[in-house]
Design a protein around this motif. Structure first.
Motif, short mmCIF file in Angstrom:
data_model
loop_
_atom_site.label_atom_id
_atom_site.label_comp_id
_atom_site.label_asym_id
_atom_site.label_seq_id
_atom_site.Cartn_x
_atom_site.Cartn_y
_atom_site.Cartn_z
N CYS A 40 71.71 29.43 -24.77
CA CYS A 40 71.41 30.80 -24.32
C CYS A 40 69.91 31.04 -24.26
N ALA A 43 68.61 29.38 -21.17
CA ALA A 43 68.96 30.15 -19.98
C ALA A 43 68.05 31.37 -19.82
N VAL A 59 71.87 36.98 -17.75
CA VAL A 59 72.49 35.80 -18.33
C VAL A 59 73.92 36.19 -18.69
N GLU A 61 77.81 34.94 -19.98
CA GLU A 61 78.49 33.90 -20.74
C GLU A 61 79.73 33.42 -19.98
N GLU A 62 79.92 32.09 -19.98
CA GLU A 62 81.11 31.47 -19.41
C GLU A 62 81.79 30.66 -20.51
N TYR A 66 76.56 29.25 -19.75
CA TYR A 66 76.01 30.50 -19.23
C TYR A 66 75.70 30.36 -17.75
N ARG A 80 73.49 27.35 -13.40
CA ARG A 80 74.48 27.17 -14.47
C ARG A 80 73.91 26.34 -15.61
#
Length: 98
Positions: A40, A43, A59, A61-62, A66, A80
């Motif tokens: 994170c 990113a 940013v 979250e996945e 991220y 990504r």
């Protein structure tokens, strides 16, 4: 303690010859949560070489990482960031982070 690879994927090249470029950003030893926290930070601070007059940065979250959304005056860009757990390596890294 798990070993994680932190990766970034960017769409690169001129509009007629675009391609995805994936590369290793960092390696982290620790829990998945520690690796996600480090990812994170990558990113949020990531700087791209794209010519983009950046107005806004998000940013998101996945599952495994991220998505960085860069919004410019005329265009935008998606980048990504994701984790992969190292399951085997030929030789351990010389320095351990984490």
């Amino acid at each position: 303690m798990d070993h994680w690879g932190l990766f970034v994927v960017e769409l690169r090249g001129a509009p007629q010859a675009q391609h995805w470029r994936e590369r290793l950003l960092d390696e982290v030893y620790g829990t998945r949560e520690q690796a996600m926290a480090t990812l994170c930070q990558h990113a949020a601070r990531y700087q791209t070489n794209a010519l983009l007059a950046e107005k806004r940065r998000l940013v998101l979250e996945e599952n495994q990482g991220y998505l960085l959304v860069l919004q410019g005056r005329r265009s935008g860009m998606l980048i990504r960031f994701f984790l992969r757990r190292v399951v085997w390596e030929s030789a351990p890294a010389k320095t351990r982070k984490g």
